[in-house]
Scaffold this motif. Structure first.
Motif, PDB file in Angstrom:
ATOM      1  N   ALA C 157     -21.915-136.842  61.196  1.00 24.78           N
ATOM      2  CA  ALA C 157     -23.367-136.673  61.332  1.00 24.78           C
ATOM      3  C   ALA C 157     -24.093-137.411  60.195  1.00 24.78           C
ATOM      4  N   ALA C 158     -25.334-137.053  59.939  1.00 24.08           N
ATOM      5  CA  ALA C 158     -26.138-137.755  58.937  1.00 24.08           C
ATOM      6  C   ALA C 158     -25.892-137.205  57.536  1.00 24.08           C
ATOM      7  N   ASN C 159     -26.092-138.070  56.547  1.00 24.95           N
ATOM      8  CA  ASN C 159     -26.023-137.647  55.144  1.00 24.95           C
ATOM      9  C   ASN C 159     -24.681-137.021  54.765  1.00 24.95           C
ATOM     10  N   VAL C 160     -23.639-137.470  55.429  1.00 22.18           N
ATOM     11  CA  VAL C 160     -22.282-137.009  55.114  1.00 22.18           C
ATOM     12  C   VAL C 160     -21.701-137.932  54.051  1.00 22.18           C
ATOM     13  N   ARG C 161     -20.848-137.378  53.209  1.00 19.50           N
ATOM     14  CA  ARG C 161     -20.098-138.201  52.263  1.00 19.50           C
ATOM     15  C   ARG C 161     -18.607-137.968  52.478  1.00 19.50           C
ATOM     16  N   ILE C 162     -17.882-139.049  52.707  1.00 21.10           N
ATOM     17  CA  ILE C 162     -16.427-138.965  52.877  1.00 21.10           C
ATOM     18  C   ILE C 162     -15.825-139.504  51.595  1.00 21.10           C
ATOM     19  N   GLY C 163     -15.071-138.660  50.887  1.00 27.44           N
ATOM     20  CA  GLY C 163     -14.576-139.033  49.558  1.00 27.44           C
ATOM     21  C   GLY C 163     -13.454-140.065  49.582  1.00 27.44           C
ATOM     22  N   GLU C 164     -13.134-140.560  48.412  1.00 31.53           N
ATOM     23  CA  GLU C 164     -12.099-141.592  48.281  1.00 31.53           C
ATOM     24  C   GLU C 164     -10.751-141.118  48.841  1.00 31.53           C
ATOM     25  N   ASN C 176     -23.956-132.412  59.487  1.00 31.82           N
ATOM     26  CA  ASN C 176     -24.931-133.007  58.566  1.00 31.82           C
ATOM     27  C   ASN C 176     -24.739-132.541  57.131  1.00 31.82           C
ATOM     28  N   GLY C 177     -24.765-133.460  56.221  1.00 31.41           N
ATOM     29  CA  GLY C 177     -24.831-133.128  54.810  1.00 31.41           C
ATOM     30  C   GLY C 177     -23.531-132.679  54.182  1.00 31.41           C
ATOM     31  N   VAL C 178     -22.450-132.670  54.953  1.00 31.41           N
ATOM     32  CA  VAL C 178     -21.157-132.207  54.439  1.00 31.41           C
ATOM     33  C   VAL C 178     -20.528-133.268  53.535  1.00 31.41           C
TER      34      VAL C 178
END
Lengths: 227, 227, 227
Positions: C157-164, C176-178
């Motif tokens: 979704a939007a504003n998600v961050r998938i870490g290294e 969203n936002g996770v």
């Protein structure tokens, strides 16, 4: 370009007629139905002839055929009509949407019907009479056997095998290396991380089909119309 | 080609401006916001005028409008602004991504916003002011009523009806023949195999919203920002 | 157009060779493998040279490189080889399928591999050495950090961050936002509506990995080959 006879005068035949006319090199020239179902001699502006002697009107040396039917009887009806058409000597044309991105041609059999907006990875093998509706992903080196039906938004990972006449419902996710048994039913939105047995029914949490084989299950579902 | 006024100066207006400019025959010429929110008279290089008398600056006989807002208040804000613009006499343009494969035009109303990478089957009806974000499948003969919002990677099977102002979350799967009630909320990644009631909240396993109506639920979710 | 050296002589290298040759401006001119694995001096009709001194044969001033490996060791092997190639001075080319609809260029780093039939929304940031297989949706303003792997039919979704180095399995849905923690594993077909911890394993209902970190879990899964 080849001239095709379509089997049926229901929704499947209509859908096939529309996609083949708008998005293939084929030209549909007639429809054919079992004599017992022949009520009108025209459908969508074209002749309708009895399937029993379609080859007298449109000989298989000159005309091809395409059969798009529903998944009734766990794809048994589709399998039977396909076999009948082969016995009559027809080559059955496959439809593959022009919208699918490919760097190599798909390895595909006869009478498949494969719609738009899909990713089909490298070295996938698709047998005869397979339906792959829209928006699926078929992963690297997977194989889909004859008469199987993949609904929409299905994710098939890599090295998966989908058995003959199996049905895979919308939104299902099948993990790497899994085998979906012949004649088995995979319900909508199910994660399948292990092999399924032939004729088995696998359903998402909260739905059950204890002790029912796939053919019976599908008959019940179609009666409910919420497949 | 028509000249359009966009409502808002937030993210929705920005996104609409970028897609309409890059991928439509329309030309955006100005923005409009409620007078109380009019802080700057330029946005993205174009004039901003008060919505209360936008028709004096850009008369509806000459200019069209497009309104892309979020799903706040269960799409209530979007529905209200759409009605206001219609009352002022505007025709509202729909955006449909050029990336969607179609063999026939989509049957669609005004002010829809439909992004890329989707499959929209034959004989689908889409009402007014409907948002269908990206990568969805809308099945054969389904109908999406006014002001509904379909997120992304949603699977809508055949003969489904999505009611007015309904919200369908990412990755949801809706079975054949289901009706999603007006003003109801379908949570992310949910399988919906039966009808949902108007104003109801349906959520995936492990999430609950006991006794809360959809409008209240959405207000709580937006506060958490993890919709 | 640039001339590239591909790392490896396994399936990854083959797949990269086929996509880069058919659908990019790049020309693959050689393969390179660790000296200990150098069994044949030709692969797919091109020279194979030892990675230890690849820069003597194909200097980084003149040649680029691309490395497509599997997600073994939670993307650790890929991350290490990428770093080695950077140490040698190479620029690593990214492959982005021509099939992805875009109104602006993707903001993307080096050595990414991004296949067809995806929607990648506006203002998405993709780091270095990221794999995004097929048919995913990456939402508005989301960010995917270096060395992460997104499988297929994933909804971000939007504003998600998938870490290294995170791994997101097929059919997963991320709200969203996770934030998906660095080095964490998100299993197939999972709804993730809250942040995941670094090195954690998150799995769909019915599967468990109690007390196991992601690297261990992936090693076990790869042994079972049903990832």
């Amino acid at each position: 370009m080849s001239r095709l006879i379509l089997f049926g005068t229901g929704r499947g035949a209509e859908v096939a007629h529309r996609f083949l006319s708008a998005d293939s090199e084929h030209q549909v020239v007639a429809f054919t139905v079992d004599g017992a179902n022949l009520k009108e001699d025209r459908y969508r502006g074209l002749p309708v002839v009895p399937f029993e002697d379609v080859q007298r009107y449109y000989p298989p040396e000159t005309f091809g055929m395409h059969i798009l039917l529903g998944y009734q009887q766990m794809n048994g009806l589709r399998a039977r009509k396909f076999a009948d058409a082969k016995t009559k000597g027809y080559t059955l044309a496959s439809y593959v949407s022009s919208d699918i991105f490919r760097i190599t041609p798909i390895d595909i059999g006869e009478n498949c019907f494969i719609l738009d907006n899909q990713s089909i990875s490298l070295d996938v093998k698709i047998g005869n009479n397979v339906v792959v509706w829209s928006s699926n992903h078929i992963g690297d080196m997977s194989q889909i056997d004859d008469h199987a039906w993949i609904a929409s938004h299905v994710t098939v990972a890599a090295n998966v095998r989908i058995g003959e006449r199996a049905f895979v419902g919308i939104g299902a996710t099948i993990s790497n290396g899994v085998t979906i048994g012949a004649d088995s039913f995979v319900g909508a939105h199910l994660l399948v991380s292990g092999d399924t047995a032939p004729r088995s029914v696998s359903l998402a949490e909260g739905q059950s089909a204890a002790g029912i084989d796939a053919a019976t299950f599908m008959r019940l579902m179609m009666a409910r119309k919420k497949l």
